[in-house]
Design a protein around this motif. Structure first.
Motif, PDB file in Angstrom:
ATOM      1  N   LEU A   1       0.827  -1.213   0.000  1.00  0.00           N
ATOM      2  CA  LEU A   1       0.000   0.000   0.000  1.00  0.00           C
ATOM      3  C   LEU A   1       0.852   1.249   0.000  1.00  0.00           C
ATOM      4  O   LEU A   1       0.574   2.219  -0.724  1.00  0.00           O
ATOM      5  N   ARG A   2       1.926   1.230   0.779  1.00  0.00           N
ATOM      6  CA  ARG A   2       2.826   2.394   0.840  1.00  0.00           C
ATOM      7  C   ARG A   2       3.577   2.597  -0.469  1.00  0.00           C
ATOM      8  O   ARG A   2       4.101   3.679  -0.723  1.00  0.00           O
ATOM      9  N   GLY A   3       3.608   1.550  -1.296  1.00  0.00           N
ATOM     10  CA  GLY A   3       4.264   1.679  -2.590  1.00  0.00           C
ATOM     11  C   GLY A   3       3.387   2.326  -3.654  1.00  0.00           C
ATOM     12  O   GLY A   3       3.857   2.614  -4.747  1.00  0.00           O
ATOM     13  N   GLY A   4       2.125   2.501  -3.336  1.00  0.00           N
ATOM     14  CA  GLY A   4       1.205   3.107  -4.299  1.00  0.00           C
ATOM     15  C   GLY A   4       0.152   2.119  -4.774  1.00  0.00           C
ATOM     16  O   GLY A   4       0.302   0.896  -4.622  1.00  0.00           O
ATOM     17  N   ARG A   5      -0.907   2.647  -5.344  1.00  0.00           N
ATOM     18  CA  ARG A   5      -2.027   1.796  -5.757  1.00  0.00           C
ATOM     19  C   ARG A   5      -1.627   0.711  -6.757  1.00  0.00           C
ATOM     20  O   ARG A   5      -2.054  -0.440  -6.613  1.00  0.00           O
ATOM     21  N   PRO A   6      -0.832   1.012  -7.798  1.00  0.00           N
ATOM     22  CA  PRO A   6      -0.461  -0.048  -8.747  1.00  0.00           C
ATOM     23  C   PRO A   6       0.278  -1.210  -8.069  1.00  0.00           C
ATOM     24  O   PRO A   6       0.053  -2.376  -8.404  1.00  0.00           O
ATOM     25  N   VAL A   7       1.157  -0.872  -7.137  1.00  0.00           N
ATOM     26  CA  VAL A   7       1.895  -1.921  -6.423  1.00  0.00           C
ATOM     27  C   VAL A   7       0.937  -2.769  -5.601  1.00  0.00           C
ATOM     28  O   VAL A   7       1.005  -4.005  -5.604  1.00  0.00           O
ATOM     29  N   LEU A   8       0.022  -2.118  -4.889  1.00  0.00           N
ATOM     30  CA  LEU A   8      -0.946  -2.837  -4.069  1.00  0.00           C
ATOM     31  C   LEU A   8      -1.835  -3.741  -4.918  1.00  0.00           C
ATOM     32  O   LEU A   8      -2.096  -4.889  -4.550  1.00  0.00           O
ATOM     33  N   VAL A   9      -2.278  -3.238  -6.067  1.00  0.00           N
ATOM     34  CA  VAL A   9      -3.154  -4.031  -6.929  1.00  0.00           C
ATOM     35  C   VAL A   9      -2.429  -5.257  -7.453  1.00  0.00           C
ATOM     36  O   VAL A   9      -2.975  -6.371  -7.444  1.00  0.00           O
ATOM     37  N   ARG A  10      -1.183  -5.096  -7.896  1.00  0.00           N
ATOM     38  CA  ARG A  10      -0.441  -6.239  -8.435  1.00  0.00           C
ATOM     39  C   ARG A  10      -0.113  -7.244  -7.332  1.00  0.00           C
ATOM     40  O   ARG A  10      -0.204  -8.459  -7.535  1.00  0.00           O
ATOM     41  N   PHE A  11       0.276  -6.740  -6.165  1.00  0.00           N
ATOM     42  CA  PHE A  11       0.557  -7.650  -5.057  1.00  0.00           C
ATOM     43  C   PHE A  11      -0.707  -8.402  -4.667  1.00  0.00           C
ATOM     44  O   PHE A  11      -0.687  -9.636  -4.485  1.00  0.00           O
ATOM     45  N   GLY A  12      -1.813  -7.691  -4.533  1.00  0.00           N
ATOM     46  CA  GLY A  12      -3.076  -8.328  -4.171  1.00  0.00           C
ATOM     47  C   GLY A  12      -3.527  -9.338  -5.199  1.00  0.00           C
ATOM     48  O   GLY A  12      -4.075 -10.394  -4.854  1.00  0.00           O
ATOM     49  N   ALA A  13      -3.298  -9.037  -6.480  1.00  0.00           N
ATOM     50  CA  ALA A  13      -3.703  -9.963  -7.534  1.00  0.00           C
ATOM     51  C   ALA A  13      -2.913 -11.265  -7.448  1.00  0.00           C
ATOM     52  O   ALA A  13      -3.475 -12.361  -7.580  1.00  0.00           O
ATOM     53  N   GLY A  14      -1.608 -11.159  -7.247  1.00  0.00           N
ATOM     54  CA  GLY A  14      -0.783 -12.359  -7.123  1.00  0.00           C
ATOM     55  C   GLY A  14      -1.177 -13.178  -5.912  1.00  0.00           C
ATOM     56  O   GLY A  14      -1.280 -14.410  -5.983  1.00  0.00           O
ATOM     57  N   PHE A  15      -1.424 -12.495  -4.803  1.00  0.00           N
ATOM     58  CA  PHE A  15      -1.798 -13.190  -3.572  1.00  0.00           C
ATOM     59  C   PHE A  15      -3.167 -13.852  -3.715  1.00  0.00           C
ATOM     60  O   PHE A  15      -3.336 -15.029  -3.376  1.00  0.00           O
ATOM     61  N   ALA A  16      -4.138 -13.110  -4.214  1.00  0.00           N
ATOM     62  CA  ALA A  16      -5.498 -13.634  -4.330  1.00  0.00           C
ATOM     63  C   ALA A  16      -5.574 -14.785  -5.326  1.00  0.00           C
ATOM     64  O   ALA A  16      -6.267 -15.778  -5.092  1.00  0.00           O
ATOM     65  N   GLY A  17      -4.856 -14.654  -6.439  1.00  0.00           N
ATOM     66  CA  GLY A  17      -4.903 -15.689  -7.464  1.00  0.00           C
ATOM     67  C   GLY A  17      -4.392 -17.030  -6.964  1.00  0.00           C
ATOM     68  O   GLY A  17      -5.051 -18.068  -7.136  1.00  0.00           O
ATOM     69  N   VAL A  18      -3.231 -17.020  -6.319  1.00  0.00           N
ATOM     70  CA  VAL A  18      -2.654 -18.275  -5.818  1.00  0.00           C
ATOM     71  C   VAL A  18      -3.458 -18.814  -4.636  1.00  0.00           C
ATOM     72  O   VAL A  18      -3.669 -20.030  -4.519  1.00  0.00           O
ATOM     73  N   THR A  19      -3.920 -17.925  -3.780  1.00  0.00           N
ATOM     74  CA  THR A  19      -4.728 -18.361  -2.642  1.00  0.00           C
ATOM     75  C   THR A  19      -5.994 -19.061  -3.119  1.00  0.00           C
ATOM     76  O   THR A  19      -6.369 -20.125  -2.594  1.00  0.00           O
TER      77      THR A  19
END
Length: 409
Positions: free
Chosen positions: A199-217
């Motif tokens: 989140l502190r890295g900015g919205r694009p970073v948060l979205v990509r991190f969340g996408a990777g996490f959610a997809g594998v989970t």
């Protein structure tokens, strides 16, 4: 102090030394695995693997397993055990195979710690820390002799932090974070901190991190959650760990003679309070120093071990690699003291029945870990809040026409 010129050649030599040590460490672990029966967990995992082959890695949670403890491992561990059981059909020894994932994870951690530390210190310090992980007595004992999946989960958690903060690869970081809790649920305490750092890295970073996490989970956990949700929650998410009183808070409570209801609460519903403290501390540190995500993960996992109300020699793995992320003194001190606990504990009659000397060493190791976390947190907070690793570590900056920078050694 002197001024030493650090260049790309120094980094390559230091990395090569770590790779040699990590390779030697991996071979040593596998030699131990091939020539020792291991603790009871090895036989328990063999039983789990046979049951998974029969019921499948999803339905396993819904079936009683006579003669075996509760199957409390996340879904990815089931697929791993299924694969290992298939390999036994080719003539491989399961007792050796079950120790390989943790041993390989230690190899990865040695390289990871080197890459993390070299961005924040000199190549020499990074080399010491990487080699320290490779030869750590606690990791040699827990991975080479015990096995289990704790080291694998820690490796994925550190990889997630490194990819997020140092490699600027949030999608891959999210994938690694999801894999960490899919092998062993312990790193769940670092997931909020990683999301805060993203989140502190900015919205694009948060979205990509969340996408990777959610997809594998969704991919790994989804089938079990849809098929046997209550069994999965009961076996894995609500598991509080062993009830032994060998380490940390419950050991001290028992030694001080605190009432049984107090200790029972600590090991029961009360342990969630300690988990929340770890989560809150990690999230706060990640908010203050998002560029220090690897150190934040190290502190959070170490704090979880300090506050743990469960006892197990393999749990000592949680902090082993991370302490070297915080510093070589912290890493070697923890590995030396707690490594002796692991070696003596596994050499005794039972890994869950420690002698008095081992209990005293365990208490000393607890204080060493706590002290290391204090100095590690102070070091993290001493870094500029908006500084990137490359700004603090000249060796990771792009090459200039001089091809090197000066660093105080």
């Amino acid at each position: 102090m002197g001024i030493r010129m650090w260049g790309e050649t120094d980094v390559r030599r230091a990395r090569a030394a770590v790779l040699v040590a990590a390779t030697a460490g991996l071979l040593t672990r596998m030699i131990i695995a091939a020539n020792s029966p291991g603790p009871a967990d090895v036989r328990i995992f063999a039983g789990f693997a046979k049951a998974i082959t029969g019921y499948g890695p999803v339905r396993i949670y819904a079936h009683p397993l006579p003669g075996l403890p509760v199957y409390n491992h996340p879904p990815l561990a089931g697929w791993m055990l299924l694969g290992l059981d298939r390999l036994t059909e080719l003539g491989f020894s399961f007792a050796t195979l079950i120790r390989f994932p943790a041993s390989a994870a230690d190899f990865a951690c040695a390289v990871l710690v080197f890459e993390i530390v070299r961005r924040r210190a000199t190549p020499r310090t990074a080399m010491l820390c990487g080699i320290g992980v490779a030869v750590s007595p606690v990791l040699l004992a827990t991975s080479g002799y015990h096995g289990n999946t704790d080291a694998v989960a820690v490796a994925f958690a550190l990889a997630a932090a490194h990819l997020l903060a140092d490699r600027k690869a949030p999608l891959a970081a999210g994938v690694a974070a999801a894999l960490s809790i899919s092998v062993k649920f312990i790193p769940i305490v670092v997931i909020p901190a990683l999301f805060v750092a993203a989140l502190r890295g900015g919205r694009p970073v948060l979205v990509r991190f969340g996408a990777g996490f959610a997809g594998v989970t969704a991919l790994v956990w989804g089938p079990a959650l849809l098929t046997v949700p209550l069994d999965l929650v009961h076996n894995v998410l609500e598991y509080a760990g062993g009830r032994y009183r060998l380490w940390g808070l419950v050991r001290f409570a028992d030694a001080l003679g605190l009432p049984e209801p107090v200790i029972a609460f600590m090991q029961g519903g009360g342990h969630f309070l300690f988990v929340l403290v770890c989560v809150a501390a990690g999230a706060r540190l990640a908010w203050l120093r998002p560029a220090e995500a690897p150190g934040v993960v190290a502190v959070t996992l170490g704090l979880l071990l300090v506050l743990s109300t469960a006892s197990g020699l393999q749990y000592l793995t949680w902090a082993a690699a991370g302490m070297f992320v915080l510093g070589p003194v912290e890493g070697f001190a923890y590995s030396a003291v707690v490594g002796l606990v692991a070696v003596l504990g596994y050499s005794g009659r039972s890994a869950v029945r420690w002698s008095e000397p081992v209990l005293f060493l365990g208490a000393a190791g607890w204080f060493v870990l706590a002290a290391g976390l204090v100095t590690g947190v102070r070091r993290l907070l001493a870094t500029p809040p908006d500084a990137l690793p490359a700004e603090r570590a000249p060796i990771s900056a792009p090459r200039t026409e001089h091809r090197s920078r000066s660093t105080v050694d």
